[in-house]
Write an enzyme that holds these catalytic residues in place. Structure first.
Site, PDB file in Angstrom:
ATOM      1  N   ASP A  47       0.866  -1.178   0.000  1.00  0.00           N
ATOM      2  CA  ASP A  47       0.000   0.000   0.000  1.00  0.00           C
ATOM      3  C   ASP A  47       0.903   1.228   0.000  1.00  0.00           C
ATOM      4  OD1 ASP A  47      -1.821   2.040   0.462  1.00  0.00           O
ATOM      5  OD2 ASP A  47      -2.135   1.527   2.576  1.00  0.00           O
ATOM      6  N   ASP A  97      -6.939   3.114  -3.541  1.00  0.00           N
ATOM      7  CA  ASP A  97      -6.901   2.853  -2.104  1.00  0.00           C
ATOM      8  C   ASP A  97      -8.301   2.840  -1.505  1.00  0.00           C
ATOM      9  OD1 ASP A  97      -7.140   5.587  -2.663  1.00  0.00           O
ATOM     10  OD2 ASP A  97      -6.028   6.205  -0.873  1.00  0.00           O
TER      11      ASP A  97
END
Length: 266
Positions: A8, A126
């Site tokens: 991430d 995201d």
């Protein structure tokens, strides 16, 4: 045994995790987080984690051949970070096949979540990953997921897995720094515990106002969606969650949990 590597790459930090086959969501074999300024620490940390996997015999280059079978990356930090990550993942000691790497993107439907954004591809990857993670953790529930990082995003997912959309606002740190930058006498404060009652000093007044704005946006989304639960994640979550007056739980790394759910559903 082929492990999954989840990455991430956010606006402030790059987080990664290794998940064993069949592992429960969020059950990482190894994990790490690195500020962008310290991103050079990521390759050796990842290489060390891979070397401890004890999968296949070591190849001529000293890599754990086949240790990582799949890589899924959510990157909202721009092309330069993408190029940097691509270079690191090509390192021989990691033994990762180029075909194993996928750059996660928002699509109309994935892992049981339907993306109802007007233009599905425009949704930040995201946010889509966080929605997938939240739905995987709370299937069959109307939920709100708040990811509290550099920006705070608050999104609604229906019980049957439809991502409806949501809100984007400055994160807790950005709110505080904007006051310090754009006013003559207000100080830069650090996030902290919510003061009780009305603040009787300037630092606490700023903190109370910023936390109230964040928590109020979460509460507004919760009521608008008629949700039954809120999942709160992100670096500022420990400060914001106590101020949220609706049913909620603090879940770390919701974006990576969503990436994990995607690979588990494949």
């Amino acid at each position: 045994m082929n492990y999954d590597l989840l990455i991430d790459a956010g606006n402030t930090r790059i987080k990664w995790a290794l998940a064993a086959p069949g592992a429960a969501l969020g059950d990482w074999h190894a994990q790490g987080a690195h500020m962008h300024a310290d991103a050079a620490d990521l390759p050796p940390a990842l290489a060390e984690a891979v070397s401890r996997l004890g999968c296949d015999p070591m190849g001529d280059t000293g890599s754990a051949v086949g240790a990582i079978g799949r890589v899924l990356i959510a990157n909202v930090a721009g092309q330069a970070v993408r190029d940097m990550l691509a270079g690191w993942l090509a390192a021989p000691q990691l033994g990762i096949s180029p075909q194993a790497i996928e750059w996660f993107a928002s699509v109309p439907l994935r892992a049981g979540v339907r993306n109802a954004y007007r233009n599905p591809a425009q949704l930040g990857c995201d946010r889509f990953a966080a929605a997938i993670g939240a739905h995987a953790l709370a299937p069959g529930k109307a939920i709100v997921v708040a990811n509290c990082g550099t920006a705070t995003t608050i999104d609604a997912i229906t019980a049957d897995g439809t991502f409806l959309g949501g809100m984007i606002l400055p994160g807790l740190g950005l709110m505080a720094s904007s006051l310090a930058k754009n006013t003559a006498q207000l100080p830069q404060i650090k996030p902290g515990k919510l003061p009780e009652g009305f603040a009787n000093n300037t630092d606490d007044a700023i903190l109370t106002g910023c936390l109230a704005a964040q928590a109020g946006a979460v509460e507004r989304a919760f009521e608008l969606h008629q949700a039954v639960e809120c999942i709160i994640s992100g670096g500022a979550a420990p400060y914001i969650a106590p101020a949220v007056p609706v049913p909620h739980r603090h879940v770390e790394n919701i974006v990576m949990i969503g990436l994990h759910a995607v690979l588990r559903s494949a």
